[in-house]
Design an enzyme around this catalytic site. Structure first.
Site, PDB file in Angstrom:
ATOM      1  N   ASP A  94     -63.208  15.251  34.502  1.00  0.00           N
ATOM      2  CA  ASP A  94     -62.812  16.471  33.786  1.00  0.00           C
ATOM      3  C   ASP A  94     -61.980  17.432  34.642  1.00  0.00           C
ATOM      4  OD1 ASP A  94     -63.066  19.164  32.516  1.00  0.00           O
ATOM      5  OD2 ASP A  94     -64.415  18.096  31.152  1.00  0.00           O
TER       6      ASP A  94
ATOM      7  N   SER B  40     -59.505  19.590  29.477  1.00  0.00           N
ATOM      8  CA  SER B  40     -60.717  19.156  28.789  1.00  0.00           C
ATOM      9  C   SER B  40     -60.528  19.272  27.271  1.00  0.00           C
ATOM     10  CB  SER B  40     -61.916  19.954  29.299  1.00  0.00           C
ATOM     11  OG  SER B  40     -63.130  19.314  28.965  1.00  0.00           O
TER      12      SER B  40
END
Length: 304
Positions: free
Chosen positions: A162, A46
């Protein structure tokens, strides 16, 4: 503090997920560099993938300067509401920006100056996807595709989101890329429940977060505050915090790092990207607090 003689075993740095708290990764790298510690392998999840790839590409100075200059209006400029809505972030604009602070579009991971990799999640089966080759910007955009904020990213016939959903602190990826010792940065310590505590009056926060919170609360204007349901953003952020905290604990129990850094940033909201100065300084301070342990584990000898 004097420079240190670094041990010869290959060192990995695992930079974890945590949205705006991730600017602290820059401070961690800066403080490690200041004492002569330079990781051979850097892997990110991320926000960690943004910092990791920028560092591997030799562009961390540019990323840091931009992060420190960010204001709430700059953050809002990356957001949009589409007629066919499936995410708030204008991905095309974001990709153009990443091409400026990381590397030009089309740059391959293999071309970077350091060994780099990132992790994303396959939305259809929940498996983690490792980016160890291919386009750098593809690897970043997939890794940061937080559900609801970003549209899922199409990649080789799959939809990716993600990486924090499966591997928030990619220690295992560092090991897979050859690291014999790993320093991990966990941004998820102490975050559970933080979005249900009223911040002190005057505390800065992300404008986008506050906008969603205000909108959600406006749906229940007549309710006593104690009975009013948590806002839309508080539910989303609180749920994500629980998921990442529990997954991080589980993953690190099975594959612990040699050194674990826990910056104290639980008070910073999910989208408070304009608080980079504070996050970066805490990243540096975290390394300073852990320096005796870093020195011991990495078998470093201080020298003047």
């Amino acid at each position: 503090m004097g420079q240190m003689k670094q041990q010869s075993r290959k060192l990995g740095l695992a930079l974890g997920s945590g949205s705006s708290r991730g600017w602290s990764h820059i401070g961690v790298i800066r403080e490690l560099e200041s004492v002569g510690i330079a990781p051979d392998v850097v892997c990110g999840c991320s926000i960690g993938s943004i910092v990791a790839s920028s560092y591997a590409a030799g562009r961390l100075d540019k990323l840091e300067a931009w992060a420190r200059s960010l204001g709430k209006r700059d953050i809002a400029s990356f957001l949009e509401l589409k007629r066919s809505f499936n995410g708030f972030v204008d991905v095309a604009k974001l990709r153009g920006f990443l091409a400026e602070v990381i590397c030009k579009d089309g740059t391959a991971i293999e071309e970077l100056g350091k060994t780099y990799a990132s992790v994303a999640t396959d939305l259809t089966n929940g498996r983690e996807v490792w980016f160890t080759d291919g386009d750098v910007l593809d690897s970043v955009l997939a890794s940061i595709a937080l559900p609801a904020l970003f549209s899922p990213v199409p990649y080789k016939g799959r939809w990716l989101v993600d990486g924090g959903l499966v591997n928030p602190v990619p220690i295992s990826l560092c090991h897979a890329k050859g690291a014999e010792r790993v320093i991990a940065v966990n941004l998820n310590g102490g975050i559970v429940g933080k979005h249900f505590v009223e911040p002190p009056e005057g505390t800065p926060s992300g404008g986008f977060v506050n906008a969603l919170r205000t909108y959600s609360e406006s749906l229940f204007p007549q309710q006593d505050k104690r009975e009013r349901p948590p806002s839309l953003m508080d539910v989303a952020a609180g749920s994500l915090n629980i998921i990442q905290d529990r997954i991080t604990r589980s993953r690190m129990a099975g594959d612990p790092p040699d050194i674990l850094l826990n910056p104290r940033l639980a008070h910073i909201d999910l989208m408070a990207f304009d608080r980079a100065d504070e996050a970066i300084e805490e990243g540096r301070a975290c390394v300073r607090r852990m320096m005796p342990e870093i020195r011991r584990v990495l078998e470093l000898n201080e020298r003047s």
